[in-house]
Scaffold this motif. Structure first.
Motif, PDB file in Angstrom:
ATOM      1  N   TYR A 144       0.841  -1.183   0.000  1.00  0.00           N
ATOM      2  CA  TYR A 144       0.000   0.000   0.000  1.00  0.00           C
ATOM      3  C   TYR A 144       0.883   1.242   0.000  1.00  0.00           C
ATOM      4  O   TYR A 144       1.752   1.402   0.839  1.00  0.00           O
ATOM      5  N   ALA A 145       0.646   2.118  -0.956  1.00  0.00           N
ATOM      6  CA  ALA A 145       1.429   3.339  -1.057  1.00  0.00           C
ATOM      7  C   ALA A 145       0.477   4.521  -1.216  1.00  0.00           C
ATOM      8  O   ALA A 145      -0.656   4.367  -1.677  1.00  0.00           O
ATOM      9  N   ASN A 146       0.943   5.664  -0.839  1.00  0.00           N
ATOM     10  CA  ASN A 146       0.159   6.873  -0.933  1.00  0.00           C
ATOM     11  C   ASN A 146       0.971   7.902  -1.691  1.00  0.00           C
ATOM     12  O   ASN A 146       2.087   8.229  -1.314  1.00  0.00           O
ATOM     13  N   SER A 147       0.413   8.406  -2.790  1.00  0.00           N
ATOM     14  CA  SER A 147       1.135   9.390  -3.576  1.00  0.00           C
ATOM     15  C   SER A 147       0.723  10.826  -3.245  1.00  0.00           C
ATOM     16  O   SER A 147       1.243  11.763  -3.835  1.00  0.00           O
ATOM     17  N   TRP A 148      -0.214  10.988  -2.337  1.00  0.00           N
ATOM     18  CA  TRP A 148      -0.639  12.326  -1.949  1.00  0.00           C
ATOM     19  C   TRP A 148       0.432  12.981  -1.091  1.00  0.00           C
ATOM     20  O   TRP A 148       1.107  12.327  -0.300  1.00  0.00           O
ATOM     21  N   PRO A 149       0.580  14.296  -1.207  1.00  0.00           N
ATOM     22  CA  PRO A 149       1.554  14.976  -0.342  1.00  0.00           C
ATOM     23  C   PRO A 149       1.052  15.019   1.101  1.00  0.00           C
ATOM     24  O   PRO A 149      -0.143  14.902   1.365  1.00  0.00           O
ATOM     25  N   ALA A 150       1.983  15.153   2.027  1.00  0.00           N
ATOM     26  CA  ALA A 150       1.611  15.226   3.439  1.00  0.00           C
ATOM     27  C   ALA A 150       0.840  16.517   3.705  1.00  0.00           C
ATOM     28  O   ALA A 150       1.178  17.584   3.178  1.00  0.00           O
ATOM     29  N   ILE A 151      -0.189  16.413   4.495  1.00  0.00           N
ATOM     30  CA  ILE A 151      -1.029  17.572   4.811  1.00  0.00           C
ATOM     31  C   ILE A 151      -0.480  18.216   6.071  1.00  0.00           C
ATOM     32  O   ILE A 151      -0.313  17.553   7.100  1.00  0.00           O
ATOM     33  N   LEU A 152      -0.202  19.482   5.996  1.00  0.00           N
ATOM     34  CA  LEU A 152       0.250  20.219   7.173  1.00  0.00           C
ATOM     35  C   LEU A 152      -0.981  20.689   7.938  1.00  0.00           C
ATOM     36  O   LEU A 152      -1.786  21.476   7.432  1.00  0.00           O
ATOM     37  N   ARG A 153      -1.132  20.183   9.121  1.00  0.00           N
ATOM     38  CA  ARG A 153      -2.300  20.518   9.927  1.00  0.00           C
ATOM     39  C   ARG A 153      -1.938  21.540  10.989  1.00  0.00           C
ATOM     40  O   ARG A 153      -0.809  21.604  11.447  1.00  0.00           O
ATOM     41  N   LYS A 154      -2.924  22.266  11.388  1.00  0.00           N
ATOM     42  CA  LYS A 154      -2.759  23.231  12.467  1.00  0.00           C
ATOM     43  C   LYS A 154      -2.853  22.495  13.799  1.00  0.00           C
ATOM     44  O   LYS A 154      -3.401  21.392  13.871  1.00  0.00           O
ATOM     45  N   PRO A 155      -2.326  23.047  14.876  1.00  0.00           N
ATOM     46  CA  PRO A 155      -2.351  22.347  16.169  1.00  0.00           C
ATOM     47  C   PRO A 155      -3.755  21.974  16.635  1.00  0.00           C
ATOM     48  O   PRO A 155      -3.961  20.911  17.213  1.00  0.00           O
ATOM     49  N   TRP A 156      -4.736  22.826  16.367  1.00  0.00           N
ATOM     50  CA  TRP A 156      -6.088  22.515  16.834  1.00  0.00           C
ATOM     51  C   TRP A 156      -6.707  21.372  16.038  1.00  0.00           C
ATOM     52  O   TRP A 156      -7.635  20.713  16.493  1.00  0.00           O
ATOM     53  N   GLU A 157      -6.200  21.081  14.820  1.00  0.00           N
ATOM     54  CA  GLU A 157      -6.712  19.969  14.020  1.00  0.00           C
ATOM     55  C   GLU A 157      -6.149  18.627  14.502  1.00  0.00           C
ATOM     56  O   GLU A 157      -6.730  17.580  14.224  1.00  0.00           O
ATOM     57  N   ASN A 158      -5.037  18.658  15.201  1.00  0.00           N
ATOM     58  CA  ASN A 158      -4.411  17.431  15.697  1.00  0.00           C
ATOM     59  C   ASN A 158      -4.862  17.050  17.099  1.00  0.00           C
ATOM     60  O   ASN A 158      -4.322  16.109  17.671  1.00  0.00           O
ATOM     61  N   MET A 159      -5.822  17.742  17.652  1.00  0.00           N
ATOM     62  CA  MET A 159      -6.238  17.490  19.034  1.00  0.00           C
ATOM     63  C   MET A 159      -6.666  16.045  19.257  1.00  0.00           C
ATOM     64  O   MET A 159      -6.307  15.440  20.239  1.00  0.00           O
ATOM     65  N   GLY A 160      -7.412  15.459  18.363  1.00  0.00           N
ATOM     66  CA  GLY A 160      -7.909  14.105  18.559  1.00  0.00           C
ATOM     67  C   GLY A 160      -7.047  13.035  17.916  1.00  0.00           C
ATOM     68  O   GLY A 160      -7.339  11.846  18.037  1.00  0.00           O
ATOM     69  N   ALA A 161      -5.997  13.419  17.243  1.00  0.00           N
ATOM     70  CA  ALA A 161      -5.152  12.446  16.558  1.00  0.00           C
ATOM     71  C   ALA A 161      -4.228  11.741  17.542  1.00  0.00           C
ATOM     72  O   ALA A 161      -3.881  12.268  18.597  1.00  0.00           O
ATOM     73  N   GLU A 162      -3.859  10.531  17.187  1.00  0.00           N
ATOM     74  CA  GLU A 162      -2.924   9.790  18.024  1.00  0.00           C
ATOM     75  C   GLU A 162      -1.522  10.363  17.849  1.00  0.00           C
ATOM     76  O   GLU A 162      -1.121  10.689  16.729  1.00  0.00           O
ATOM     77  N   PRO A 163      -0.774  10.464  18.932  1.00  0.00           N
ATOM     78  CA  PRO A 163       0.588  11.005  18.800  1.00  0.00           C
ATOM     79  C   PRO A 163       1.494  10.027  18.046  1.00  0.00           C
ATOM     80  O   PRO A 163       1.320   8.812  18.107  1.00  0.00           O
ATOM     81  N   VAL A 164       2.443  10.570  17.331  1.00  0.00           N
ATOM     82  CA  VAL A 164       3.399   9.750  16.589  1.00  0.00           C
ATOM     83  C   VAL A 164       4.415   9.188  17.579  1.00  0.00           C
ATOM     84  O   VAL A 164       5.023   9.925  18.355  1.00  0.00           O
ATOM     85  N   VAL A 165       4.572   7.877  17.555  1.00  0.00           N
ATOM     86  CA  VAL A 165       5.508   7.219  18.454  1.00  0.00           C
ATOM     87  C   VAL A 165       6.857   7.120  17.745  1.00  0.00           C
ATOM     88  O   VAL A 165       6.958   6.504  16.678  1.00  0.00           O
ATOM     89  N   LYS A 166       7.860   7.726  18.325  1.00  0.00           N
ATOM     90  CA  LYS A 166       9.207   7.650  17.767  1.00  0.00           C
ATOM     91  C   LYS A 166      10.034   6.739  18.655  1.00  0.00           C
ATOM     92  O   LYS A 166      10.245   7.017  19.831  1.00  0.00           O
TER      93      LYS A 166
END
Length: 131
Positions: free
Chosen positions: A31-53
């Motif tokens: 599975y690949a995605n050719s869409w560019p990464a979407i830059l989100r504003k901080p308030w749009e990431n409120m419900g998103a899961e944090p990226v685990v590094k």
């Protein structure tokens, strides 16, 4: 290591559990995605899961983990679950509720499983056939 004790075996299982958690996540191939990464504003990431590094483990830690994985063949299925739950850091209350036993009984069975591994590791004939 010439003399394996219960503490050494328990530490090795804990080290193997930590190393397994540090491995990179498994992804589905194809599975690949050719869409560019979407830059989100901080308030749009409120419900998103944090990226685990995660920092990947070193090769020596992976070799120790794989050796520890081979030790579980000496244990029964219940002993394997008990040892790995404790290696993952599950509290005794959760472990004993999972198996439906008292804390003292769980501790005794955990020690018995570790002693089974320690006895097999200290046996010279077993060490020769282990490789």
């Amino acid at each position: 290591m010439s003399d394996w004790t219960l503490e050494h075996v328990a530490d090795r299982f804990t080290d193997a559990a930590i190393t397994a958690q540090r491995l990179p996540p498994v992804r589905v191939q194809g599975y690949a995605n050719s869409w560019p990464a979407i830059l989100r504003k901080p308030w749009e990431n409120m419900g998103a899961e944090p990226v685990v590094k995660r920092l990947p483990p070193d090769p020596a830690a992976i070799d120790r983990m794989l050796e520890t994985f081979r030790w579980v063949k000496w244990l029964t299925e219940d002993q394997r679950h008990l040892v790995w739950m404790r290696a993952d850091g599950c509290p005794w209350k959760e472990v004993c509720a999972h198996f439906g036993m008292d804390r003292t009984t769980g501790w005794r069975r955990w020690k018995a499983a570790l002693s089974t591994v320690a006895v097999r590791l200290n046996d010279p004939e077993e060490r020769i056939s282990f490789n």
